[in-house]
Design an enzyme around this catalytic site. Structure first.
Site, PDB file in Angstrom:
ATOM      1  N   GLY A  87       3.738 -11.967 112.603  1.00 14.23           N
ATOM      2  CA  GLY A  87       2.815 -10.833 112.540  1.00 14.23           C
ATOM      3  C   GLY A  87       1.755 -10.908 113.615  1.00 14.23           C
ATOM      4  N   GLY A  89      -1.186 -11.876 115.028  1.00 12.23           N
ATOM      5  CA  GLY A  89      -2.198 -12.885 114.721  1.00 12.23           C
ATOM      6  C   GLY A  89      -3.411 -12.793 115.618  1.00 12.23           C
ATOM      7  NE  ARG A  90      -1.424 -13.875 120.712  1.00 15.15           N
ATOM      8  CZ  ARG A  90      -0.767 -14.248 121.745  1.00 15.15           C
ATOM      9  NH1 ARG A  90      -1.391 -14.503 122.841  1.00 15.15           N
ATOM     10  NH2 ARG A  90       0.531 -14.402 121.695  1.00 15.15           N
ATOM     11  CE  LYS A 110      -0.720 -10.655 123.714  1.00 14.82           C
ATOM     12  NZ  LYS A 110       0.455 -10.619 124.602  1.00 14.82           N
ATOM     13  N   GLY A 123      -7.208 -15.941 116.886  1.00 16.76           N
ATOM     14  CA  GLY A 123      -7.089 -14.498 117.052  1.00 16.76           C
ATOM     15  C   GLY A 123      -7.621 -13.991 118.387  1.00 16.76           C
ATOM     16  CG  ASP A 245       8.308 -13.622 117.801  1.00 15.68           C
ATOM     17  OD1 ASP A 245       9.284 -14.362 118.023  1.00 15.68           O
ATOM     18  OD2 ASP A 245       7.150 -13.921 118.136  1.00 15.68           O
ATOM     19  CG  ASP A 255       4.521 -10.581 123.132  1.00 17.84           C
ATOM     20  OD1 ASP A 255       3.617  -9.744 123.313  1.00 17.84           O
ATOM     21  OD2 ASP A 255       4.786 -11.061 122.017  1.00 17.84           O
TER      22      ASP A 255
HETATM   23  P1  AMP Z   1       3.786 -15.420 120.956  1.00 16.77           P
HETATM   24  O1  AMP Z   1       4.867 -16.440 121.033  1.00 16.77           O
HETATM   25  O2  AMP Z   1       2.701 -15.626 121.975  1.00 16.77           O
HETATM   26  O3  AMP Z   1       4.319 -14.039 121.016  1.00 16.77           O
HETATM   27  O4  AMP Z   1       3.044 -15.595 119.553  1.00 16.77           O
HETATM   28  C1  AMP Z   1       3.760 -15.931 118.400  1.00 16.77           C
HETATM   29  C2  AMP Z   1       2.891 -15.735 117.166  1.00 16.77           C
HETATM   30  O5  AMP Z   1       1.698 -16.518 117.251  1.00 16.77           O
HETATM   31  C3  AMP Z   1       2.451 -14.309 116.929  1.00 16.77           C
HETATM   32  O6  AMP Z   1       2.478 -14.070 115.532  1.00 16.77           O
HETATM   33  C4  AMP Z   1       1.035 -14.308 117.449  1.00 16.77           C
HETATM   34  O7  AMP Z   1       0.265 -13.295 116.843  1.00 16.77           O
HETATM   35  C5  AMP Z   1       0.553 -15.688 117.048  1.00 16.77           C
HETATM   36  N1  AMP Z   1      -0.545 -16.166 117.901  1.00 16.77           N
HETATM   37  C6  AMP Z   1      -0.470 -16.568 119.187  1.00 16.77           C
HETATM   38  N2  AMP Z   1      -1.673 -16.912 119.663  1.00 16.77           N
HETATM   39  C7  AMP Z   1      -2.569 -16.746 118.650  1.00 16.77           C
HETATM   40  C8  AMP Z   1      -3.985 -16.934 118.514  1.00 16.77           C
HETATM   41  N3  AMP Z   1      -4.751 -17.373 119.523  1.00 16.77           N
HETATM   42  N4  AMP Z   1      -4.520 -16.662 117.315  1.00 16.77           N
HETATM   43  C9  AMP Z   1      -3.773 -16.220 116.285  1.00 16.77           C
HETATM   44  N5  AMP Z   1      -2.449 -16.025 116.348  1.00 16.77           N
HETATM   45  C10 AMP Z   1      -1.842 -16.275 117.510  1.00 16.77           C
HETATM   46 MG    MG Z   2       4.839 -12.414 120.690  1.00 15.85          MG
END
Ligand code: AMP
Ligand code: MG
Length: 476
Positions: A87, A89-90, A110, A123, A245, A255
């Site tokens: 989901g 997260g940030r 973002k 986040g 994702d 991404d």
């Molecule tokens: P990504 O591989 O960068 O697409 O991120 C994978 C997951 O980690 C996603 O659910 C993001 O929302 C979460 N995520 C990555 N960085 C952060 C952060 N700094 N704070 C909270 N959630 C994060």
């Molecule tokens: Mg991602």
């Protein structure tokens, strides 16, 4: 009239698709980039976006009228392992806008603060990844490759902590939607067949209005991904983290984490520091796309009418269309890169021989093709004899083409400049030292990749040995 006219179709889906969430305010938001051309295309007023009220909205400090901020729920296979709950997260989906041309786009912040999906994360984002995504996604758009876009980037005035203290930043991302393979997996993992059916309808309405049903949608997604990956291969792009994702149903590149354009070519080139086994290597991208699409196909099975085994057969048959579609697109792209308008039996062997030589000699991907557009790329090769043999065969083949047309085609398909990793890193370093000029210059030059001003060609130059950035990081 509201400054942004929102129409939030995702927020009208049932509450279990997301969590309503507002951004966490930041102390001192300041614009570092506003994409006025994109704003105009979306029917947004750039002057308002740059005003205090606009900046407040882009920073998440104020909810603009009509927005319905939410964090989307999704799951995903990360490096092959399934996480049933990821989901936003940030990030937050602010809402959707309908552009003057009738197309619908998500506006997403973002780096906007924690959500229920943040797990251990803060986040937030720091300025480096925000700049990288801004540069990369806009360069990709200028190359004509489907991608999410960057509307704005701002610093927040907040210090965030990674390896050390860093300036916080927020990116405003624009996408046809943020629905991912992982969004379907989220509901499949919960055996929520109603949600899957609703999500299919939603995706079809937004992206593939000419099709219907789970299989129709799957077929359209397979086509879009085949096109996308073939486009990446044609410019030497490595996404770096093709988790499910990070694969958008719309067929847009999404991404930009540990991604990069290859300098010295190798089929097995990997950038991500955590990709130890080359899962997401350049040449593995089509296979990974199939793997990801297989996860999507599995999630769709309950929504396919009829008995389960015939549903599986039908989905498999559609998945099997990826390879011929990808191959056709990839061949078309590389034919154009070599100036070939017609189709000759030997063309594919000619393309593959060149790539094999480039791999063997570590020839610079972008410079090799651009030099070929100018006639000769001998400088890129150490095995000159093999190169000259290849070049002679290519010239013989080109003799069947209209020379002027071939050159024009090559100049229009082989960029002179792509966002090189060392230039992005240099722009980030300069920003950390208070100088945003390299970032702005890079963005300006990358907007015309096929015909840059000769005065800007220093930015096109391949890295010297000491400039090579060996690995990129998911660093968020
Ligand atoms: P990504 O591989 O960068 O697409 O991120 C994978 C997951 O980690 C996603 O659910 C993001 O929302 C979460 N995520 C990555 N960085 C952060 C952060 N700094 N704070 C909270 N959630 C994060
Ligand atoms: Mg991602």
């Amino acid at each position: 009239m509201d400054p942004i006219r929102f129409d939030n179709s995702y927020a009208r889906l049932p509450p279990r698709f997301y969590t309503r969430q507002i951004a966490t305010p930041v102390p001192a938001p300041a614009l570092i980039a506003l994409n006025t051309g994109l704003a105009a295309g979306l029917g947004l007023d750039p002057d308002w976006l740059a005003s205090d009220a606009g900046i407040s909205a882009l920073a998440g400090n104020a909810v603009p009228p009509g927005a319905a901020p939410l964090a989307q729920a999704y799951a995903g296979h990360q490096f092959g392992g399934f996480s049933p709950q990821l989901g936003d997260g940030r990030a937050l989906l602010l809402g959707e806008v309908i552009a003057p041309d009738g197309r619908r786009f998500d506006l997403q912040l973002k780096g906007s603060g924690p959500t229920p999906y943040s797990r251990m994360g803060d986040g937030r984002a720091w300025i480096g990844p925000v700049m990288r995504e801004y540069i990369m996604s806009e360069a990709m758009a200028a190359l004509g490759i489907p991608t999410t876009r960057a509307l704005a980037a701002l610093t927040t005035g907040e210090t965030i902590y990674r390896e050390g203290p860093l300036p916080g930043a927020i990116l405003t991302r624009v996408a046809a939607s943020h629905i991912r393979v992982g969004t379907f997996e989220y509901f499949a993992a919960r055996q929520d067949n109603d949600a899957i059916a609703q999500l299919i309808d939603h995706v079809i309405a937004r992206h593939f209005p000419d099709t219907s049903g789970a299989l129709g949608m799957f077929d359209a997604v397979v086509t879009a991904q085949a096109r996308l990956i073939a486009a990446w291969m044609g410019v030497g792009f490595v996404h770096g983290v093709m988790n499910t994702d990070n694969m958008a149903l719309s067929g847009e590149t999404i991404d930009y984490g540990p991604c990069a354009f290859i300098d010295g070519f190798a089929f097995g080139r990997v950038f991500s520091s955590i990709d130890q086994h080359g899962r997401y290597a350049y040449a593995n991208q089509p296979r990974i796309a199939i793997w990801n699409l297989a996860q999507l196909g599995s999630a769709l099975i309950p929504a396919i009418p009829g008995p389960q085994d015939t549903a599986i057969d039908s989905a498999t048959e559609i998945l099997n269309r990826f390879t011929p579609r990808f191959t056709a697109e990839r061949d078309r792209n590389f034919r154009a890169k070599l100036g070939l308008t017609g189709e000759d039996d030997g063309d594919i062997a000619l393309i593959d021989r060149l790539l094999a030589l480039m791999d063997q000699d570590g020839a610079d991907f972008t410079d090799t093709f651009r030099a070929l557009a100018d006639g000769d790329a001998a400088d890129q090769f150490t095995d000159r004899e093999a190169y000259h043999l290849w070049h002679q065969d290519w010239q013989n083949r080109l003799a069947h083409e209209d020379a002027a047309k071939a050159t024009a085609l090559m100049r229009a398909t082989n960029p002179a400049i792509i966002p090189r990793t060392h230039r992005i890193e240099a722009a980030i370093e300069a920003a950390l030292a208070g100088d945003m000029n390299p970032f702005h210059r890079l963005n300006r030059v990358l907007a015309t990749p096929f015909a840059p001003d000769p005065a800007d060609l220093d930015l096109a130059r391949a890295p010297l040995a000491q400039e090579i950035v060996p690995a990129t990081f998911c660093g968020t």
